[in-house]
Design a protein around this motif. Structure first.
Motif, PDB file in Angstrom:
ATOM      1  N   SER B 274       0.834  -1.213   0.000  1.00  0.00           N
ATOM      2  CA  SER B 274       0.000   0.000   0.000  1.00  0.00           C
ATOM      3  C   SER B 274       0.868   1.262   0.000  1.00  0.00           C
ATOM      4  O   SER B 274       2.034   1.233   0.363  1.00  0.00           O
ATOM      5  CB  SER B 274      -0.935   0.000   1.203  1.00  0.00           C
ATOM      6  OG  SER B 274      -0.290  -0.510   2.331  1.00  0.00           O
ATOM      7  N   GLN B 275       0.271   2.357  -0.405  1.00  0.00           N
ATOM      8  CA  GLN B 275       0.985   3.633  -0.415  1.00  0.00           C
ATOM      9  C   GLN B 275       0.068   4.744   0.069  1.00  0.00           C
ATOM     10  O   GLN B 275      -1.147   4.655  -0.033  1.00  0.00           O
ATOM     11  CB  GLN B 275       1.515   3.942  -1.814  1.00  0.00           C
ATOM     12  CG  GLN B 275       0.433   3.991  -2.878  1.00  0.00           C
ATOM     13  CD  GLN B 275       0.996   4.294  -4.250  1.00  0.00           C
ATOM     14  OE1 GLN B 275       2.129   4.713  -4.374  1.00  0.00           O
ATOM     15  NE2 GLN B 275       0.193   4.107  -5.274  1.00  0.00           N
ATOM     16  N   LEU B 276       0.694   5.809   0.604  1.00  0.00           N
ATOM     17  CA  LEU B 276      -0.043   6.969   1.105  1.00  0.00           C
ATOM     18  C   LEU B 276       0.435   8.222   0.357  1.00  0.00           C
ATOM     19  O   LEU B 276       1.335   8.150  -0.477  1.00  0.00           O
ATOM     20  CB  LEU B 276       0.181   7.121   2.610  1.00  0.00           C
ATOM     21  CG  LEU B 276      -0.232   5.911   3.465  1.00  0.00           C
ATOM     22  CD1 LEU B 276       0.123   6.136   4.921  1.00  0.00           C
ATOM     23  CD2 LEU B 276      -1.728   5.638   3.338  1.00  0.00           C
ATOM     24  N   ILE B 277      -0.171   9.360   0.705  1.00  0.00           N
ATOM     25  CA  ILE B 277       0.189  10.596  -0.006  1.00  0.00           C
ATOM     26  C   ILE B 277       1.694  10.835   0.020  1.00  0.00           C
ATOM     27  O   ILE B 277       2.297  11.201  -0.977  1.00  0.00           O
ATOM     28  CB  ILE B 277      -0.508  11.816   0.635  1.00  0.00           C
ATOM     29  CG1 ILE B 277      -2.021  11.723   0.470  1.00  0.00           C
ATOM     30  CG2 ILE B 277      -0.032  13.115  -0.021  1.00  0.00           C
ATOM     31  CD1 ILE B 277      -2.747  12.924   1.036  1.00  0.00           C
ATOM     32  N   GLY B 278       2.289  10.621   1.199  1.00  0.00           N
ATOM     33  CA  GLY B 278       3.717  10.872   1.346  1.00  0.00           C
ATOM     34  C   GLY B 278       4.544  10.098   0.329  1.00  0.00           C
ATOM     35  O   GLY B 278       5.530  10.620  -0.193  1.00  0.00           O
TER      36      GLY B 278
END
Lengths: 407, 321
Positions: B274-278
């Protein structure tokens, strides 16, 4: 004040080194298995700059930008030091600056304060195109003669047959698997791409936009009708096919890795059982008693190769040339290759490594091995495989696609 | 009052020298002003300056505020403004140079790309989940620290809460990675849940401390009064404790929410795929060298935080930070 590279042990140092290695990925097309035009001659015209005709006396110092572990002066480990002997031999004091990413390198070089850089293939063409680095007169570098022919005049270190630097070393992105769970031993990337792979959820992939090239490489072998000639030169249709393949692969992936402690740990614990890796990771995992093996799959692989380049506006060009000659000299090149975990660039280095099997492990002399390796390079709008009738996807589009693939 | 002002004034002309008291009073340490001529010569202008500052409150205030205002104006707001301006530029993808021509392209990509919406919502969800988990864990802990522990135990408990902050972020994240791995102690595997768990652990002290401070200010007599009037525990909490400590809890939530919203390392370590905005910002800076697009993406958490802080300001929580 000399910036300290992180100490070797500990997650931070490892991840820093890994980040370095991750981004220290050079180059473009390896010697072509086929007979396509060399991408370096694809017609982009670099700014006109001249290489020096002769060298003068050293200026007393040289400012370097490099990956962590490329210019060790004994401050991290007293036994690891090839900078001090250079300083003693040439009188050039080395001021080193470690960079964490290719972009940092490009930006540091653009300040004009540095003389030489250990650029990776995803930075080298940019540096050449923007006129930041100058052509290199290899006849002024005696040790250049000892460099493997397979590394000279490649698309990522030369343009139109003019050399823009000297090769530092190289490595391939291999397929690693756990021998206790993955049977039979895989010989193809299909084990990580095929939707029916029995190892779904335990597959790992490299977390970088450049990994799209690995999918393109697989498509080169499995879908020849797409007409991919170079995994770094993808037009719209080819690019979409690679992206679709990766979106499909995401369902199988357990995790994406970008720092090597993470991958070593995942293979040790069995969270990952098969996926892309570097030789150095396999070595560390094996040393930690993980039952892993690596192979260069039959489709070939992507890889990386770094180049030492000289700034066009270098204030200490003579010392920079002396440094380039030093770092590819048999002894120093053996030390750095062994410290970093890569194949040396100098053919005479193999007899000088502390571990007599180092070159065998990293396939340094095995040109047939490297002939199957497509060294990483920056994808640009101008197709690197020489096509002029289509536009290719550039790296910023690769990056956005990578964000979308990960979702 | 005067003494305090004099101390401040002493800091401005020269630190490390005892500040003169009001001119009529002899200086501290019993030193006679006439004892040493050079000293007097050195002191006279300082004294004049002190007197001048004493008379001109406006100058004094501006001198005192100049450094923080400079920091706020240049380093902080200036940087934000630069970020916002950069978001309207583009990059020459080949040479990596910034092209300083106004374009909406980055924001168009950002708002039309479905993936960015998904990631932004996911990041807000993770930040909210972390904040809630921390709140649920931190409140009883802070209550026990503030109201139940002896003063001596309180000191030790505060130290105990702060201790994890001494360990490196990376070490803690990796420890969770090893615990969550399939042959680890927990063995739950990686993903968004693992990310929420790790971040909740990392930011817990930032939630405990403001709530602890808020509960400490809560007079014990109020709890007793509630008890005397027949309120049971839950009712006392709902009608007395919670309304009075709500601003403190919100103050803690500002920390946990904003830190989680900007995080990209923990998710790299335990987030699986998964990935986030950062991560999107990082990929665009670190890999693609596309600063303008990274800047455009980075305005998203800034906007989210602005909305959040505006909402928070109404609760009066910011006075408790």
């Amino acid at each position: 004040m000399r910036p300290r590279i992180l100490v070797r042990n500990g997650a931070v140092a490892l991840s820093a080194l890994t980040l370095a290695a991750a981004t220290a990925c050079g180059g473009s097309s390896a010697p072509e298995p086929g007979t396509a035009a060399a991408p370096g001659r694809s017609g982009f015209t670099p700014p006109k700059l001249d290489a020096p005709k002769s060298l003068g006396a050293g200026e007393g110092q040289v400012n370097l930008v490099h990956w962590a572990g490329y210019a060790e002066d004994g401050t991290n480990d007293p036994k690891v030091d090839w900078v001090t002997p250079f300083e003693k031999a040439t009188g050039c004091q080395v001021n080193s600056k470690t960079a964490g990413t290719s972009d940092e390198m490009v930006n540091l070089m653009k300040t004009g304060e540095y003389d030489a850089v250990s650029a990776s293939g995803d930075a080298s063409l940019r540096l050449i195109a923007s006129g930041t680095v100058a052509p290199v007169n290899t006849s002024l570098i005696p040790n250049y003669a000892g460099v493997f022919e397979g590394l000279k005049n490649k698309a990522w270190n030369s343009v139109g047959g003019v050399a823009y630097g000297v090769p530092h070393g190289r490595g391939a992105n291999l397929l690693m698997w756990r021998t206790d769970t993955v049977k039979p031993a895989p010989d193809s990337w299909s084990v990580v791409f095929a939707p029916a792979s029995p190892y779904a959820g335990k597959i790992t992939a490299y977390d970088s936009p450049i990994y799209i090239a690995d999918a393109a490489l697989y498509l080169m072998a499995t879908k020849p009708d797409l007409g991919i000639k170079n995994p770094y030169a993808l037009d719209d249709g080819q690019f979409q096919a690679a992206v679709d393949l990766l979106k499909q692969q995401r369902k199988l992936v357990g995790e994406y890795w970008s720092d090597y402690t993470k991958e070593v740990q995942a293979f040790k614990s069995g969270d990952s059982v098969v996926g892309t890796t570097w030789q150095v990771i396999a070595n560390v995992a094996k040393a930690d008693k993980a039952p892993v093996e690596v192979t260069l799959p039959k489709e070939g692989a992507t890889g990386w190769s770094d180049t030492w380049m000289v700034a066009a506006a270098a204030k200490h060009p003579n010392c920079a040339y002396k440094w380039m000659d030093w770092i590819i000299s048999p002894k120093a090149n053996a030390q750095v290759a062994e410290y970093f975990g890569e194949a040396p660039a100098n053919s005479a280095s193999c007899e000088l490594t502390a571990d007599p099997k180092h070159c065998e492990t990293f396939h340094a002399t095995d040109e047939t091995y490297f002939s199957k390796v497509w060294f990483w390079t920056t994808p640009i709008a101008q197709c690197l495989d020489g096509r002029t009738d289509v536009k290719c996807k550039d790296y910023s589009e690769w990056t956005r696609a990578w964000t979308e693939i990960k979702g | 009052m005067d003494q305090g002002l004099d101390r401040d004034q002493g800091l401005i002309p020269a630190a490390g020298v005892p500040a003169p008291a009001a001119p009529a009073v002899s200086p501290p340490h019993g030193k006679e002003p006439t004892l040493n001529t050079t000293a007097t010569a050195g002191r006279a202008p300082r004294r004049r300056l002190a007197a001048f500052l004493h008379r001109h409150a406006g100058v004094r205030l501006s001198l005192l505020l100049s450094a923080p205002m400079l920091w706020l104006g240049v380093a902080y707001l200036g940087a934000l403004a630069a970020l916002f301006v950069t978001a309207f530029w583009s990059t020459d993808t080949f040479t990596g140079d910034l092209v300083k021509e106004f374009t909406w392209a980055n924001f168009q990509d950002l708002f039309t790309g479905e993936v960015y919406r998904t990631i932004a919502l996911r990041s807000v969800g993770v930040a909210a989940a972390v904040t809630l988990i921390d709140l649920v864990i931190a409140f009883p802990m802070a209550f026990a620290m503030a109201k139940l522990a002896s003063p001596r135990a309180q000191r030790w408990l505060v130290i105990a809460v702060l201790t994890p902050l001494w360990a490196s972020y990376l070490v803690k994240a990796y420890a969770w990675r090893i615990m969550l791995s399939s042959d680890g102690v927990l063995g739950w595997g990686y993903g968004l849940t693992a990310t929420v768990l790790t971040l909740s652990y990392l930011w817990l002290p930032y939630m405990i401390l403001p709530i602890y401070a808020g509960l400490e200010r809560l007079p014990g007599s109020l709890l007793e009064a509630a008890g005397d009037l027949g309120a049971r525990g839950w009712r006392t909490f709902r009608t007395v404790v919670w309304p009075l400590t709500f601003p403190a809890a919100v103050a803690g939530s500002v920390f946990t929410f904003s830190l989680s919203l900007g995080d990209y390392i923990a998710v790299k370590i335990v987030g699986g795929k998964s990935q986030l905005i950062g991560n999107v910002v990082y990929d665009n800076i670190g890999a693609a060298n596309n600063l303008p697009f990274a800047a455009a993406v980075a305005t998203v958490p800034v906007m989210i935080m602005l909305v959040y802080l505006t909402a928070v300001r109404r609760t009066g929580a910011l006075e408790n930070l």
